[in-house]
Design a protein around this motif. Sequence first.
Motif, PDB file in Angstrom:
ATOM      1  N   CYS A  90      -2.364   1.107   2.046  1.00  0.00           N
ATOM      2  CA  CYS A  90      -2.229   0.982   0.592  1.00  0.00           C
ATOM      3  C   CYS A  90      -1.390  -0.264   0.261  1.00  0.00           C
ATOM      4  O   CYS A  90      -0.739  -0.830   1.149  1.00  0.00           O
ATOM      5  N   HIS A 107     -10.056   4.829  -5.533  1.00  0.00           N
ATOM      6  CA  HIS A 107     -11.314   4.962  -6.292  1.00  0.00           C
ATOM      7  C   HIS A 107     -12.270   3.837  -5.911  1.00  0.00           C
ATOM      8  O   HIS A 107     -11.819   2.758  -5.537  1.00  0.00           O
ATOM      9  N   THR A 115     -13.862   9.159  -6.879  1.00  0.00           N
ATOM     10  CA  THR A 115     -12.885   9.356  -5.803  1.00  0.00           C
ATOM     11  C   THR A 115     -13.493   9.027  -4.440  1.00  0.00           C
ATOM     12  O   THR A 115     -14.591   9.497  -4.129  1.00  0.00           O
ATOM     13  N   TRP A 117      -1.039   7.979  -2.728  1.00  0.00           N
ATOM     14  CA  TRP A 117      -1.979   7.056  -3.373  1.00  0.00           C
ATOM     15  C   TRP A 117      -3.345   7.721  -3.514  1.00  0.00           C
ATOM     16  O   TRP A 117      -3.731   8.527  -2.675  1.00  0.00           O
ATOM     17  N   ASN A 118      -4.043   7.344  -4.577  1.00  0.00           N
ATOM     18  CA  ASN A 118      -5.452   7.723  -4.714  1.00  0.00           C
ATOM     19  C   ASN A 118      -6.298   6.472  -4.583  1.00  0.00           C
ATOM     20  O   ASN A 118      -5.866   5.403  -5.029  1.00  0.00           O
ATOM     21  N   LYS A 150     -13.560  -3.703  -1.073  1.00  0.00           N
ATOM     22  CA  LYS A 150     -12.169  -4.014  -1.470  1.00  0.00           C
ATOM     23  C   LYS A 150     -12.069  -5.507  -1.784  1.00  0.00           C
ATOM     24  O   LYS A 150     -11.479  -5.911  -2.780  1.00  0.00           O
ATOM     25  N   ARG A 177     -10.202   0.444  -6.068  1.00  0.00           N
ATOM     26  CA  ARG A 177      -8.870   0.341  -6.678  1.00  0.00           C
ATOM     27  C   ARG A 177      -7.961   1.426  -6.111  1.00  0.00           C
ATOM     28  O   ARG A 177      -8.427   2.534  -5.763  1.00  0.00           O
ATOM     29  N   PHE A 178      -6.682   1.093  -6.023  1.00  0.00           N
ATOM     30  CA  PHE A 178      -5.653   2.022  -5.539  1.00  0.00           C
ATOM     31  C   PHE A 178      -4.796   2.381  -6.735  1.00  0.00           C
ATOM     32  O   PHE A 178      -4.476   1.507  -7.536  1.00  0.00           O
ATOM     33  N   PHE A 179      -4.435   3.632  -6.890  1.00  0.00           N
ATOM     34  CA  PHE A 179      -3.365   3.882  -7.864  1.00  0.00           C
ATOM     35  C   PHE A 179      -2.433   4.976  -7.382  1.00  0.00           C
ATOM     36  O   PHE A 179      -2.825   5.914  -6.688  1.00  0.00           O
ATOM     37  N   LYS A 180      -1.198   4.766  -7.800  1.00  0.00           N
ATOM     38  CA  LYS A 180      -0.119   5.573  -7.245  1.00  0.00           C
ATOM     39  C   LYS A 180      -0.062   6.923  -7.946  1.00  0.00           C
ATOM     40  O   LYS A 180      -0.160   7.001  -9.167  1.00  0.00           O
ATOM     41  N   THR A 181       0.039   7.997  -7.132  1.00  0.00           N
ATOM     42  CA  THR A 181       0.315   9.317  -7.706  1.00  0.00           C
ATOM     43  C   THR A 181       1.805   9.574  -7.463  1.00  0.00           C
ATOM     44  O   THR A 181       2.503   8.690  -6.952  1.00  0.00           O
ATOM     45  N   TRP A 197     -15.630   4.937 -12.092  1.00  0.00           N
ATOM     46  CA  TRP A 197     -14.705   5.010 -10.951  1.00  0.00           C
ATOM     47  C   TRP A 197     -14.783   6.418 -10.371  1.00  0.00           C
ATOM     48  O   TRP A 197     -14.584   7.394 -11.078  1.00  0.00           O
TER      49      TRP A 197
END
Length: 642
Positions: free
Chosen positions: A291, A336, A277, A333-334, A319, A325-329, A275
Amino acid sequence: MNKLDGKSLDIISQNVEKLKDLFPEVFSEDKINFEKLKEELGSFTDKENERYNFTWNGKQEAKRIAQTPSTGTLRPCKEDSKNWDTTQNLYIEGDNLEVLKLLQKSYHKKVKMIYIDPPYNTGKDFVYKDNFRDNIKNYMEQTGQIDSDGNRLSTNSDTNGRYHSDWLSMMYPRLKLARNLLKDNGVIFISIDEVEYSKLRSLCDEIFGETNHIADLVWQNKKGGGNDSKHIAVEHEYVLIYAKYEVKLHSFFEPYKPEYLKRYKEEDNTGLFFWDTFKRKSGKQYYSIECPDGTILENDELGNPISWLRSEDRFLEDKKIGDVRFFKTKDSWNIHFKQRLPEGKKPRSIFLEESILNSQGTTSDGSSELLNLFKKNIFQNPKPSSLIKHFMTFIVNKDELILDFFSGSGTTAHSVMNLNLDDNSNRKYICVQLPENLDDSLIKAIGPTKATIQSAIEFLEESQKPHFITEIGKERIRRAGDKIKEDNPDKDLSSLDIGFKVYKLDSSNIKEWDSDFDNLETSLLDAVDNIKSDRTSQDLLYEILLKYGLDLTLPIEEKTIEGKTVYNIGFGALVVCLDDNITIEVVEAIAEFIKEQVVYDEEKKKRHARVVFKDKSFADTNVKTNAIQVLKQFDIDEVVSI
Ligand SMILES: C[S@@+](CC[C@H](N)C(=O)[O-])C[C@H]1O[C@@H](n2cnc3c(N)ncnc32)[C@H](O)[C@@H]1O
């Protein structure tokens, strides 16, 4: 009964046949009308009187030598071989020009990769001198196997007025014949240093065609020293690469090093990935991304537009298939994406000694390998096996054939075994090497080469072997194979082929096939009994295989039929009986045996089988005529005698 054709492939007739196929209209009474051919080729005909031309003194003779069929044969030598019954590898002793001619039928378009490391023509190395009239006799003389007028192998010194020409004349026919053995998607790698680099490049452009030139690699073969050089300490050599047909050659890829693969920790149905960035510091792909909670990512904290790695279309596609993939900071959001392992790494043209990860070894590594096996320095400047192994990884699939016809100490064979060990596969090799007479070489050698040859002779003397380089080559391959097994006690290496079949170049076993140019009258008288008295059935058998263009590693079943030894090759496709006193009962029993083995072809109304006897084996001409009739009754395709 037809006689088996004794000549190796006639290259001129083969070319004429190809031309007939393409332009039947330019042939009349079996001759070519060149004016008509020019008309057929239209605007491609070059009408200029002056044109680019690469030539040297002796080129026409070299062309003629390439086209002359060989009158020799390859005699099996089981005593020197390893695992004769199972191995698929060949070690052939002889002048490579004659050997290449003899292999033309059996190995036409069978070889995936050729690697050669010919004499570099440094002025100190041997350059074999071909002889158009009788090259087999010439070979026997040059290797000291028969007496000559002092015409043994000689160094091609740089004071010789035809220094480059002689070398080019030696290389031309060999490369020309070697090209025929390459598969259409095959490739040749040739090591050379700067003495002949530019000439070799022109020669290969002519033989292989400029469009088939792939690259010239630069290999750092040594490091340090050289302060005694007049101007520059040269630390590299070249490796020229040519394809048979560039358009048919697959892309080269280098296998990945384990260190590189470490990043690719994840795997899905498509393959390995990690994965990575999606947001980049700079770039050209600006667009907004929504997002999962509806947040829109468009500008960064400073209000500048965010640059993404890939286009919007590609992002949406990735997608959809789950490659993003999205993930919450804490407060945003980040994103990958799956960074996939590319199909392969492109090989680079420069191989530097100092790049530890990529080192393909130096000449001194080649010497250490041999020192390790023999505890003595017995070969000058062998290549490191890692270098040739590396080339093979670009292109040679798991069961393909590799040829080296200047094999020296046998490094190519060693490399093939090492690579087969690495990826548990079954590549095969043919190594050809001149039985260069080390006693002769010692007389002419100077400097460190002299000491190395002296050590080699001592080693061969202790082992009670003749003083030929081929003895070093064979022993190296034997030891290298055993060591691979010894060093890997935990692996199942039962299918690793560490054997090789030895064949030796000699004059034909059959007198008529071995035209003695100087002594035609005695040759004709000798022909009454046409098999040479010092030759065995095995010698004859393998000569028949060669003339039929069969693979020299084919399994051969030996049977006794009606008290006679019969060789069965390819389940009845070729049946050979070389015993004397063949009676009609023997012929009938052989025919019955073939009937059991070979199915009847309803369409062609025959059995595709060939039977070979010795001409002189039949009690009389009646038996011979009856034998043909019997075999005809069994619908057997072809009966020949030698
Ligand atoms: C530079 S060495 C090859 C070294 C090899 N790559 C190695 O790593 O051991 C060239 C070899 O070609 C052999 N040779 C020269 N002329 C030959 C010929 N006409 N037929 C076969 N071998 C020949 C020489 O005896 C020599 O051993």
